[in-house]
Scaffold this motif. Sequence first.
Motif, PDB file in Angstrom:
ATOM      1  N   LEU A  83       1.961 -57.415  14.225  1.00 38.99           N
ATOM      2  CA  LEU A  83       2.174 -57.115  12.764  1.00 38.99           C
ATOM      3  C   LEU A  83       3.291 -57.799  11.943  1.00 38.99           C
ATOM      4  CD1 LEU A  83       0.386 -53.589  12.587  1.00 38.99           C
ATOM      5  CD2 LEU A  83      -0.405 -55.737  11.952  1.00 38.99           C
ATOM      6  N   VAL A 104       0.875 -48.351   8.454  1.00 35.00           N
ATOM      7  CA  VAL A 104       1.853 -48.454   9.417  1.00 35.00           C
ATOM      8  C   VAL A 104       3.047 -47.430   9.010  1.00 35.00           C
ATOM      9  CG1 VAL A 104       1.599 -50.778  10.200  1.00 35.00           C
ATOM     10  CG2 VAL A 104       2.869 -50.436   7.942  1.00 35.00           C
ATOM     11  N   VAL A 112       1.089 -47.504  14.226  1.00 34.53           N
ATOM     12  CA  VAL A 112      -0.068 -48.073  13.242  1.00 34.53           C
ATOM     13  C   VAL A 112      -1.009 -46.578  13.123  1.00 34.53           C
ATOM     14  CG1 VAL A 112      -2.309 -49.295  13.146  1.00 34.53           C
ATOM     15  CG2 VAL A 112       0.036 -50.057  14.076  1.00 34.53           C
ATOM     16  N   VAL A 131      -1.442 -51.783   5.735  1.00 32.84           N
ATOM     17  CA  VAL A 131      -1.270 -53.143   6.461  1.00 32.84           C
ATOM     18  C   VAL A 131      -1.461 -54.083   5.317  1.00 32.84           C
ATOM     19  CG1 VAL A 131      -2.298 -54.768   8.291  1.00 32.84           C
ATOM     20  CG2 VAL A 131      -1.977 -52.338   8.505  1.00 32.84           C
ATOM     21  N   ILE A 182       8.646 -51.201  12.270  1.00 32.84           N
ATOM     22  CA  ILE A 182       7.307 -50.392  12.388  1.00 32.84           C
ATOM     23  C   ILE A 182       7.352 -49.521  13.539  1.00 32.84           C
ATOM     24  CG2 ILE A 182       4.691 -50.571  12.771  1.00 32.84           C
ATOM     25  CD1 ILE A 182       5.029 -53.355  11.701  1.00 32.84           C
ATOM     26  N   ALA A 236      -5.955 -49.595   7.938  1.00 31.97           N
ATOM     27  CA  ALA A 236      -5.268 -48.980   8.484  1.00 31.97           C
ATOM     28  C   ALA A 236      -3.773 -49.047   7.641  1.00 31.97           C
ATOM     29  CB  ALA A 236      -4.905 -49.872   9.679  1.00 31.97           C
ATOM     30  N   LEU A 274      -7.082 -54.791  11.463  1.00 31.64           N
ATOM     31  CA  LEU A 274      -6.212 -53.529  10.791  1.00 31.64           C
ATOM     32  C   LEU A 274      -6.586 -53.534   9.254  1.00 31.64           C
ATOM     33  CD1 LEU A 274      -3.219 -53.181  12.816  1.00 31.64           C
ATOM     34  CD2 LEU A 274      -5.408 -52.016  13.029  1.00 31.64           C
ATOM     35  N   ALA A 300       2.800 -53.804  17.273  1.00 32.21           N
ATOM     36  CA  ALA A 300       3.576 -53.939  16.136  1.00 32.21           C
ATOM     37  C   ALA A 300       4.263 -55.203  15.907  1.00 32.21           C
ATOM     38  CB  ALA A 300       4.790 -52.717  16.048  1.00 32.21           C
ATOM     39  N   TRP A 320      -4.706 -58.980  15.415  1.00 34.49           N
ATOM     40  CA  TRP A 320      -4.709 -57.426  14.999  1.00 34.49           C
ATOM     41  C   TRP A 320      -4.562 -57.396  13.414  1.00 34.49           C
ATOM     42  CZ3 TRP A 320      -6.042 -53.441  17.204  1.00 34.49           C
ATOM     43  CH2 TRP A 320      -5.515 -53.313  18.730  1.00 34.49           C
TER      44      TRP A 320
END
Length: 298
Positions: A115, A135, A169, A148, A166, A133, A128, A112, A124
């Motif tokens: 991100l 969050v 994920v 994401v 966050i 993906a 992702l 996180a 990442w």
Amino acid sequence: MYPAPFSFHRADSLADATRLLARLGPDAKVIAGGQTLIPMMKLRLLKPLQLVDIGRVAAAQGLHLSADTLEIGALTTHQAVAKSDEARTFAVLKDCAGGIADAQVRSLGTIAGSLAEADPCSCWPTLLIALDARVRCISPEGERVQSVRELLKDAYSPALGAAELIAAVLIDLVALRGAGAFVAFKRAAAAYPTASCALMFRMQGDRIAHANLALGCVGMTPIAVDVQSHVIGAPLTDDVMLRLEDAAEQAAEPLADNKGSEAYKRSLVRGLVRRAFRIATERASGAAVTQPTHTYYG
């Protein structure tokens, strides 16, 4: 150099942290692994008056499989992902997590944190986005889920509220069960990549049923390349690989810097797409992977 003075607060939970952030206001920063924040504070590029430590919130750590989703807790370290049973099952997770920086960063840095930094060169985000993906985010007002892609619409400015964090994920298992690869090219292990690429296929028999391609470090945000029309229904052939290379080169938006010219980076993108395609093809056939996922030129 030493950071500017600050007050320190330790949160017992992510919900507690969001309440602290809301109370302390815009001069507060949250810290988990600290692998980005601490160097910037030591250089005095950031001078938060308040630090809220969430690094010991055990409930936000670990990987959890359900029937259709892999949930990765916000505070799960890169190393924990790379060494997990899930990374042995889903090789792209190890591709990404196991190649980030050096052992110290992998042991302390969190998924996180990577991100939330929203750095277009982080590893990442590229993977992702290729995995579609999401969050799960938490704030004093409650929880919400966003993709994401939505989170990372702007460089260094994640789509998070002032007191929002966050929490996890979320990756659909159908995305992970395809064949794919994450590859990166760096000056040295500890450096951010000059360029990176994540490629994922879902197959129906020997034909491509779905494909996602994402590029990192060659734009102000990670770039999701539209490749469906180029490859759907086709087998994993060199012709498909060339189509993917062409699409990636056209989608890339590199800036010339001390890592290379625009033309060099476009050429590099083509090479990374080719490597990712070769690795994905080997994995789809059950063959051993013969090419490295991270290469260095320093």
